[in-house]
Write an enzyme that holds these catalytic residues in place. Sequence first.
Site, PDB file in Angstrom:
ATOM      1  N   ASN A   1      13.202   0.149  -5.819  1.00 40.90           N
ATOM      2  CA  ASN A   1      13.525  -1.140  -5.204  1.00 40.90           C
ATOM      3  C   ASN A   1      13.428  -2.269  -6.229  1.00 40.90           C
ATOM      4  OD1 ASN A   1      14.306  -1.196  -2.342  1.00 40.90           O
ATOM      5  ND2 ASN A   1      12.413  -0.035  -2.027  1.00 40.90           N
TER       6      ASN A   1
ATOM      7  N   ARG B   1     -11.948  -2.649  -2.107  1.00 44.75           N
ATOM      8  CA  ARG B   1     -10.608  -3.230  -1.981  1.00 44.75           C
ATOM      9  C   ARG B   1     -10.625  -4.737  -2.238  1.00 44.75           C
ATOM     10  NH1 ARG B   1      -6.592  -0.660   0.376  1.00 44.75           N
ATOM     11  NH2 ARG B   1      -8.062   0.712   1.462  1.00 44.75           N
TER      12      ARG B   1
ATOM     13  N   ARG C   1      -0.628  -0.154  -1.271  1.00 43.81           N
ATOM     14  CA  ARG C   1      -1.998  -0.599  -1.044  1.00 43.81           C
ATOM     15  C   ARG C   1      -2.060  -1.360   0.269  1.00 43.81           C
ATOM     16  NH1 ARG C   1      -6.343   1.089  -3.327  1.00 43.81           N
ATOM     17  NH2 ARG C   1      -7.295  -0.977  -3.218  1.00 43.81           N
TER      18      ARG C   1
ATOM     19  N   HIS D   1       9.681  -1.804   4.548  1.00 43.33           N
ATOM     20  CA  HIS D   1       9.033  -0.643   5.178  1.00 43.33           C
ATOM     21  C   HIS D   1      10.109   0.331   5.636  1.00 43.33           C
ATOM     22  CE1 HIS D   1       5.919   1.578   7.264  1.00 43.33           C
ATOM     23  NE2 HIS D   1       6.717   1.642   8.314  1.00 43.33           N
TER      24      HIS D   1
ATOM     25  N   LEU E   1      -1.079  -4.692   9.692  1.00 36.35           N
ATOM     26  CA  LEU E   1      -0.332  -3.764   8.849  1.00 36.35           C
ATOM     27  C   LEU E   1       1.089  -3.550   9.374  1.00 36.35           C
ATOM     28  CD1 LEU E   1      -0.364  -1.704   6.480  1.00 36.35           C
ATOM     29  CD2 LEU E   1      -1.118   0.006   8.153  1.00 36.35           C
TER      30      LEU E   1
END
Length: 208
Positions: free
Chosen positions: A13, A60, A86, A104, A139
């Site tokens: 991408n 994280r 991530r 996505h 998310l």
Amino acid sequence: MKLVILISGRGSNLQAILDADLPAEVAAVLSNREDAKGLQLARDRGIPAHGLAHTGFANRAEFDQAMMQLIDRHTPDLVVLAGYMRILTDEFVQHYAGRLMNIHPSLLPSYPGLHTHARALADGVKIHGCTVHLVTPTLDHGPVIVQAAVAVRSDDSAETLGARVLVAEHQIYPLAVRWFVERRLVVSNDGKVNLLGDKGSEQSVFYT
């Protein structure tokens, strides 16, 4: 405008965005993996590229803080997640609110998370695809910018379906970035993205 692109792997991408000749500067390409192949792709084009291994941090939050410092050195107008594998902390997302974009491999809100192609096949859906959206703390959520619908074939495997979805990703991600750079994306009060300009010349759903 200035872009910073985040990757974790080969950077397909990333390459699609670079090949689109957008009216913007790609100020840097960063990765959470020092061996990500896409970093060399950026270097070959004279773009600053840096790998920051997430494995070197205790948690994280510490890693995201360090990545934010790297990103902010380049003062980006838009941070583009291009295969960046991530889960982001809320602090990271809020820091770049309104200027953090992701793609996505499903037609969100269907199939957030991983293994989207296999899950779609298991459910017997006839239409699958991909979504470019602005990132929010939830998310794989956030205002949808553009989607591409891909027909599911009777003989598809997760690999063959995924390959066709990836082709669609390469078509719509540079377009979404272009719309942002051209200041054509506006988020309404109800949280939906509107595209400014000639309504007859652009569309936000593509069928492949």
